[in-house]
Design a protein around this motif. Structure first.
Motif, PDB file in Angstrom:
ATOM      1  N   LEU A  49       3.942  -9.995 -32.499  1.00 43.05           N
ATOM      2  CA  LEU A  49       4.492 -10.754 -31.383  1.00 43.05           C
ATOM      3  C   LEU A  49       4.340 -12.241 -31.685  1.00 43.05           C
ATOM      4  CD1 LEU A  49       5.579 -10.813 -28.433  1.00 43.05           C
ATOM      5  CD2 LEU A  49       3.192 -10.869 -27.704  1.00 43.05           C
ATOM      6  N   VAL A  50       5.419 -12.980 -31.546  1.00 44.32           N
ATOM      7  CA  VAL A  50       5.423 -14.403 -31.893  1.00 44.32           C
ATOM      8  C   VAL A  50       5.152 -15.236 -30.648  1.00 44.32           C
ATOM      9  CG1 VAL A  50       6.794 -16.271 -32.885  1.00 44.32           C
ATOM     10  CG2 VAL A  50       7.071 -13.933 -33.725  1.00 44.32           C
ATOM     11  N   ARG A  51       4.310 -16.241 -30.794  1.00 41.32           N
ATOM     12  CA  ARG A  51       4.045 -17.152 -29.677  1.00 41.32           C
ATOM     13  C   ARG A  51       5.275 -18.010 -29.410  1.00 41.32           C
ATOM     14  NH1 ARG A  51      -1.935 -17.935 -28.677  1.00 41.32           N
ATOM     15  NH2 ARG A  51      -1.352 -19.826 -27.547  1.00 41.32           N
ATOM     16  N   SER A  52       5.538 -18.261 -28.136  1.00 46.37           N
ATOM     17  CA  SER A  52       6.634 -19.138 -27.728  1.00 46.37           C
ATOM     18  C   SER A  52       6.177 -20.591 -27.762  1.00 46.37           C
ATOM     19  CB  SER A  52       7.095 -18.778 -26.317  1.00 46.37           C
ATOM     20  OG  SER A  52       7.531 -17.432 -26.260  1.00 46.37           O
ATOM     21  N   ALA A  53       7.137 -21.502 -27.647  1.00 40.73           N
ATOM     22  CA  ALA A  53       6.807 -22.922 -27.696  1.00 40.73           C
ATOM     23  C   ALA A  53       7.676 -23.709 -26.741  1.00 40.73           C
ATOM     24  CB  ALA A  53       6.973 -23.452 -29.111  1.00 40.73           C
ATOM     25  N   GLY A  54       7.140 -24.784 -26.206  1.00 45.20           N
ATOM     26  CA  GLY A  54       7.893 -25.662 -25.324  1.00 45.20           C
ATOM     27  C   GLY A  54       7.161 -26.965 -25.104  1.00 45.20           C
ATOM     28  N   LEU A  55       7.860 -27.933 -24.533  1.00 47.45           N
ATOM     29  CA  LEU A  55       7.281 -29.249 -24.305  1.00 47.45           C
ATOM     30  C   LEU A  55       6.936 -29.418 -22.832  1.00 47.45           C
ATOM     31  CD1 LEU A  55       7.933 -32.427 -26.108  1.00 47.45           C
ATOM     32  CD2 LEU A  55       8.094 -32.600 -23.630  1.00 47.45           C
ATOM     33  N   VAL A  56       5.695 -29.774 -22.558  1.00 47.57           N
ATOM     34  CA  VAL A  56       5.225 -29.967 -21.184  1.00 47.57           C
ATOM     35  C   VAL A  56       5.871 -31.233 -20.625  1.00 47.57           C
ATOM     36  CG1 VAL A  56       3.199 -30.361 -19.734  1.00 47.57           C
ATOM     37  CG2 VAL A  56       3.045 -28.827 -21.733  1.00 47.57           C
ATOM     38  N   TYR A  57       6.508 -31.119 -19.439  1.00 48.13           N
ATOM     39  CA  TYR A  57       7.120 -32.316 -18.859  1.00 48.13           C
ATOM     40  C   TYR A  57       6.625 -32.596 -17.441  1.00 48.13           C
ATOM     41  CZ  TYR A  57      10.456 -29.617 -15.982  1.00 48.13           C
ATOM     42  OH  TYR A  57      11.030 -28.784 -15.055  1.00 48.13           O
ATOM     43  N   GLY A  58       5.661 -31.841 -16.989  1.00 47.97           N
ATOM     44  CA  GLY A  58       5.070 -32.102 -15.682  1.00 47.97           C
ATOM     45  C   GLY A  58       3.606 -31.737 -15.703  1.00 47.97           C
ATOM     46  N   PRO A  59       2.793 -32.351 -14.859  1.00 40.93           N
ATOM     47  CA  PRO A  59       1.366 -32.026 -14.838  1.00 40.93           C
ATOM     48  C   PRO A  59       1.142 -30.601 -14.338  1.00 40.93           C
ATOM     49  CG  PRO A  59       1.943 -33.468 -13.004  1.00 40.93           C
ATOM     50  CD  PRO A  59       3.158 -33.385 -13.866  1.00 40.93           C
ATOM     51  N   PRO A  60       0.129 -29.932 -14.855  1.00 40.07           N
ATOM     52  CA  PRO A  60      -0.137 -28.562 -14.403  1.00 40.07           C
ATOM     53  C   PRO A  60      -0.718 -28.541 -13.000  1.00 40.07           C
ATOM     54  CG  PRO A  60      -1.863 -29.301 -15.869  1.00 40.07           C
ATOM     55  CD  PRO A  60      -0.839 -30.393 -15.861  1.00 40.07           C
ATOM     56  N   THR A  61      -0.561 -27.418 -12.344  1.00 42.42           N
ATOM     57  CA  THR A  61      -1.188 -27.218 -11.035  1.00 42.42           C
ATOM     58  C   THR A  61      -2.118 -26.014 -11.125  1.00 42.42           C
ATOM     59  OG1 THR A  61       0.614 -25.806 -10.260  1.00 42.42           O
ATOM     60  CG2 THR A  61       0.787 -28.172  -9.811  1.00 42.42           C
ATOM     61  N   THR A  62      -3.179 -26.057 -10.347  1.00 39.23           N
ATOM     62  CA  THR A  62      -4.160 -24.973 -10.337  1.00 39.23           C
ATOM     63  C   THR A  62      -4.310 -24.448  -8.924  1.00 39.23           C
ATOM     64  OG1 THR A  62      -5.360 -25.981 -12.181  1.00 39.23           O
ATOM     65  CG2 THR A  62      -6.544 -24.352 -10.850  1.00 39.23           C
ATOM     66  N   THR A  63      -4.157 -23.141  -8.782  1.00 41.70           N
ATOM     67  CA  THR A  63      -4.304 -22.504  -7.471  1.00 41.70           C
ATOM     68  C   THR A  63      -5.459 -21.523  -7.525  1.00 41.70           C
ATOM     69  OG1 THR A  63      -1.920 -22.655  -7.120  1.00 41.70           O
ATOM     70  CG2 THR A  63      -3.160 -21.154  -5.692  1.00 41.70           C
ATOM     71  N   PRO A  64      -6.516 -21.751  -6.737  1.00 42.80           N
ATOM     72  CA  PRO A  64      -7.651 -20.811  -6.753  1.00 42.80           C
ATOM     73  C   PRO A  64      -7.220 -19.433  -6.271  1.00 42.80           C
ATOM     74  CG  PRO A  64      -8.254 -22.889  -5.707  1.00 42.80           C
ATOM     75  CD  PRO A  64      -6.761 -22.899  -5.851  1.00 42.80           C
ATOM     76  N   GLY A  65      -7.715 -18.422  -6.928  1.00 45.41           N
ATOM     77  CA  GLY A  65      -7.426 -17.052  -6.508  1.00 45.41           C
ATOM     78  C   GLY A  65      -8.710 -16.331  -6.146  1.00 45.41           C
ATOM     79  N   ASN A  66      -8.636 -14.988  -6.140  1.00 42.17           N
ATOM     80  CA  ASN A  66      -9.838 -14.231  -5.833  1.00 42.17           C
ATOM     81  C   ASN A  66     -10.501 -13.771  -7.127  1.00 42.17           C
ATOM     82  OD1 ASN A  66      -8.137 -12.208  -6.724  1.00 42.17           O
ATOM     83  ND2 ASN A  66      -7.664 -11.484  -4.654  1.00 42.17           N
ATOM     84  N   ALA A  67     -11.658 -13.163  -6.986  1.00 40.78           N
ATOM     85  CA  ALA A  67     -12.413 -12.611  -8.114  1.00 40.78           C
ATOM     86  C   ALA A  67     -12.730 -13.669  -9.165  1.00 40.78           C
ATOM     87  CB  ALA A  67     -11.652 -11.457  -8.749  1.00 40.78           C
ATOM     88  N   GLY A  68     -12.864 -14.947  -8.719  1.00 45.88           N
ATOM     89  CA  GLY A  68     -13.250 -15.999  -9.650  1.00 45.88           C
ATOM     90  C   GLY A  68     -12.162 -16.414 -10.615  1.00 45.88           C
ATOM     91  N   ASN A  69     -10.904 -16.171 -10.269  1.00 53.69           N
ATOM     92  CA  ASN A  69      -9.789 -16.532 -11.144  1.00 53.69           C
ATOM     93  C   ASN A  69      -8.968 -17.662 -10.546  1.00 53.69           C
ATOM     94  OD1 ASN A  69     -10.356 -14.555 -13.084  1.00 53.69           O
ATOM     95  ND2 ASN A  69      -9.281 -12.990 -11.888  1.00 53.69           N
ATOM     96  N   ASP A  70      -8.290 -18.407 -11.406  1.00 53.49           N
ATOM     97  CA  ASP A  70      -7.348 -19.435 -10.989  1.00 53.49           C
ATOM     98  C   ASP A  70      -5.982 -19.117 -11.591  1.00 53.49           C
ATOM     99  OD1 ASP A  70      -9.291 -20.885  -9.679  1.00 53.49           O
ATOM    100  OD2 ASP A  70      -9.665 -22.245 -11.376  1.00 53.49           O
TER     101      ASP A  70
END
Length: 785
Positions: A49-70
């Motif tokens: 399986l080949v990794r995909s690629a792209g250029l980041v053009y916006g800041p990331p967002t983080t949303t807290p979830g359950n079970a200690g995951n984001d």
């Protein structure tokens, strides 16, 4: 929306397999299908399986979830269009994942189970790997298609290639990218039939290529574009300061370089700018530019224009590679920092398994594309390198190590990384048995290099690789872990070994004036040069920087000579062009007194030692005027006993024109580099000797907390301790050998008269100045009594 896999130049089975898996990173369960008649159909092999690629053009967002995951989401411009990718990671790993998602970063990831999902690998910090980082429009970046940065290896297969550079041409089906560096004529002024373009590549473009106009002033304003919209840099003239930069993604990995096509292009606005300064094959400020006239842009003489630093403008320091010893030793650096390639053949017939390709030093960050291209031009695939040998922990020498390591990792090839433990870890002890706690020069941030160092040098021994042998000498000064190297290389033309001297810590930067931290380094710096002068027999110079010795000018003079039609039947080599002895040094018994390597060493030995430094440079304070002085010698020593440990040598003052070789027109007067020419003193002579001075205070090192008054600074300094001569002394040696020299003698005859009075094993009475120079009385023959 098509999966990125659908565009990759991979077998159809890979696409079918990947789509069947939903790009989730899983594999076939390996079960068998039973057809009619009970025939068992073998399972379709699982494809990587080949990794995909792209250029980041916006800041990331983080949303807290359950079970200690984001849940981390980020906007990217990809081969399959504009997408918002999402992945769920443990909250403890979120910061590491988000750190790579900076707008302008070209990143890769493992496709998840849905079109915009991202799978989390075992090491969550590698969820997104940074391939290239644009940051802002002024950052000039170049990357070869086949070598350098690429999509990360995954499923035991290399990822697709990536290129970067300025756009210089475009047709309906191709795009040309380079760094604009063109050479029209050789140094003798003979034009080339076709201009030489140091780095330029033309790529085939897929018919459905995705194109994005990336706004580095405001990444959120980036837009979808088309191939026709990509601007082309106007021309190659260095006065063209506005250049169109771009990143390009291919549909194949380096093994498919010949057939790969560009499937995504990100071009950047505002356009990158350059400073409009000319660039040359030879170093800027070189005396080879004296006859080139004035720059029409600035009006300045070409030989007075200093190029932009290679950290921001690597193209400004490009030069071509050249062979130094036939089929064995090559120069593959740029025109500012040297890097050498050694092809070692252990001599086992039909068995290359123990052969080595050794790269010495790794040059400037951002300049990797030049080094990989230079290696390719001398017939060596950069991925064929088996060993990297680093000289010290400064970024202009380890700058592309991580890039090379990644390139090798992507190819699945091992590589050994060598470094001094004194710069990678720190100075913990010297050979005399003293214990130290001195930090090395390699920055703490260089965790990858530190973790990947596989070999620490054993000093003062020959590493034997058949036709190539290497000795490493610990020589603190420039950094705590600086090393010098000797390359003993067999010339296949005559079967003889020739030795190249490589000083791996020549710069006096950071040592200009005594401080608490650098006192021991200043004395070690001076000691190291004299030690090398007295103990080594070297045929040729292999400099670390081109302003130390004119190795690049020597090659360009050779090239110009060989291009002269009059010399068509008498082609010469670098072995012919390099001088072993200084042409204008006096001859004794028919042999010139001064070697080119000893002369190169003398230049910086003098810079560190003598009051001329104070007079010529406001920031310099020499050891002679400002110390540190060796403990107990603050007022000098009078009539002290000393045992001579060798027969002594005559050292000539520095001779400014280096590698004078009248056989070559461009070397007829030698090459005078601009750095520190105030120490030019061919009429001065010194007698230098290995000596055991029988004083009671000095033991070959600066003790911790040693306090001493510096007359040049008119202040007392509390010095941190560190080794000086004790770096070479046997354990338990109370008086490590010093390499001391007389005060300046005004003629060779005086030096010969002094030398005639001494011999190895003798005990003499001498007097010393506070800088440990041997006092020369009016009657020079009474220097040693």
């Amino acid at each position: 929306m098509k999966s990125v896999l659908g565009r990759l130049n991979v077998p159809a089975a890979l696409v079918v397999s990947a789509l069947a898996m939903g790009c989730g990173g899983g594999h076939s369960d390996g079960g068998s299908n039973t057809g009619g008649g009970g025939t068992v159909t073998p399972p379709v092999p699982s494809e990587p399986l080949v990794r995909s690629a792209g250029l980041v053009y916006g800041p990331p967002t983080t949303t807290p979830g359950n079970a200690g995951n984001d849940t981390v989401s980020v906007a990217v411009l990809t081969q399959s269009g504009v997408r918002t990718l999402s992945t769920t990671v443990a909250a403890t790993k979120t910061a590491a994942v988000v750190a790579n998602l900076v707008p302008g970063n070209l990143v890769d990831w493992i496709p998840g189970s849905d079109a915009n999902g991202v799978a989390v690998p075992p090491d969550a910090a590698q969820t997104f790997n940074v391939i290239l980082s644009k940051k802002n429009s002024t950052a000039a970046q170049f990357n070869l298609k086949k070598y350098g940065a690429a999509v990360s290896r995954h499923d035991n297969a290399p990822g697709p290639m990536v290129a970067a550079g300025w756009v210089y041409g475009k047709t309906g089906t191709t795009i040309t990218v380079g760094d604009g560096n063109t050479v029209m004529a050789d140094q003798a002024g003979r034009p080339y039939a076709q201009p030489i373009k140091r780095y330029e590549e033309t790529y085939a473009v897929a018919s459905d290529v995705k194109v994005f106009n990336v706004n580095t002033a405001d990444y959120a304003k980036s837009t979808v574009a088309d191939f026709a919209s990509i601007p082309v840099t106007a021309n190659y003239d260095y006065a063209t300061t506005s250049r169109q930069s771009a990143y390009l993604l291919f549909d194949g990995n380096y093994l498919q370089a010949d057939t790969a096509k560009v499937v995504a292009i990100w071009y950047f606005t505002p356009q990158s700018t350059t400073d409009g300064k000319p660039v040359w094959d030879v170093p800027t400020l070189s005396t080879m530019l004296d006859d080139k006239g004035n720059d029409p842009v600035s009006g300045q003489p070409f030989n007075k224009i200093n190029a932009t630093t290679p950290t921001t403008a690597p193209y400004s320091r490009s030069t071509e590679p050249f062979e130094m010893v036939k089929n064995t030793m090559y120069y593959v650096g740029d025109n500012e920092v040297a890097s050498y390639l050694l092809k070692a053949d252990m001599g086992t017939p039909n068995d290359p398994s123990d052969d080595k390709v050794i790269k010495v030093d790794a040059g400037w960050p951002n300049s990797g594309y030049q080094y990989w291209k230079n290696m390719e031009l001398v017939g060596v695939d950069p991925r064929a390198v088996t060993d990297i040998w680093l000289t010290h922990g400064h970024s202009d020498h380890y700058g592309t190590v991580v890039e090379q390591l990644k390139m090798m990792d992507h190819a699945g090839k091992p590589i050994a990384l060598w470094a001094s433990k004194e710069d990678a870890v720190g100075v913990t002890a010297d050979l005399q048995g003293n214990v130290w706690n001195i930090a090395g020069a390699l920055p703490a941030s260089e965790t990858v290099i530190r973790e990947r160092v596989s070999h620490s040098y054993e000093y003062d021994k020959w590493y034997d690789y058949g036709n190539v042998q290497i000795m490493v000498i610990w020589s603190p000064g420039h950094t705590p872990g600086s090393t010098n190297m000797l390359f003993k290389v067999k010339n296949p033309d005559d079967g003889k070994f020739y030795t190249f001297g490589y000083h791996g810590g020549y710069g006096f930067n950071g040592l200009n004036s005594p401080t608490a931290a650098n006192g021991w380094l200043r004395l070690s710096f001076q000691h190291g040069f004299s030690y090398l002068q007295n103990t080594l027999d070297v045929d040729f110079v292999a400099p670390q920087h081109t302003n130390q010795f004119p190795i690049v000018e020597v090659y360009q003079a050779l090239k110009a000579y060989n291009r002269d039609p009059a010399n068509a039947g008498a082609q010469l080599t670098m072995m012919d062009a390099m001088r072993s002895k200084v042409f204008d040094s006096p001859a004794i018994g028919g042999v010139n007194l001064t070697g080119e390597f000893s002369n190169q060493l003398e230049k910086r030995r003098s810079v560190a030692s003598y009051a001329a430094s104070d007079a010529a440079n406001a920031t310099y304070k020499s050891i002679e005027t400002s110390g540190p002085f060796k403990p107990g010698r603050e007022a000098g020593l009078t009539a002290v006993s000393a045992r001579l440990l060798d027969d002594g040598k005559i050292i000539q003052g520095f001779v400014g024109p280096q590698n004078k070789n009248p056989r070559f027109p461009l070397l007829a007067n030698g090459i005078t580099t601009s750095t520190d020419q105030y120490v030019n003193d061919p009429g001065g002579y010194y007698v230098q000797v290995a000596i055991d001075v029988q004083d009671t205070a000095y033991k070959g090192y600066i003790p911790e907390g040693f306090t001493q008054f510096s007359p040049g600074l008119n202040a007392s300094i509390v010095y941190k301790g560190g080794p000086v001569e004790s770096v070479h002394a046997e354990k338990g040696t109370f008086h490590p050998p010093e390499y001391l020299r007389t005060q300046r003698l005004n003629s060779l005859a005086d030096a010969q008269a002094v030398l005639a009075t001494i011999g190895k094993g003798q005990t003499k009475t001498i007097s010393l100045t506070r800088a440990s120079e041997i006092v020369v009385p009016t009657n020079v023959t009474q220097t040693f009594q």
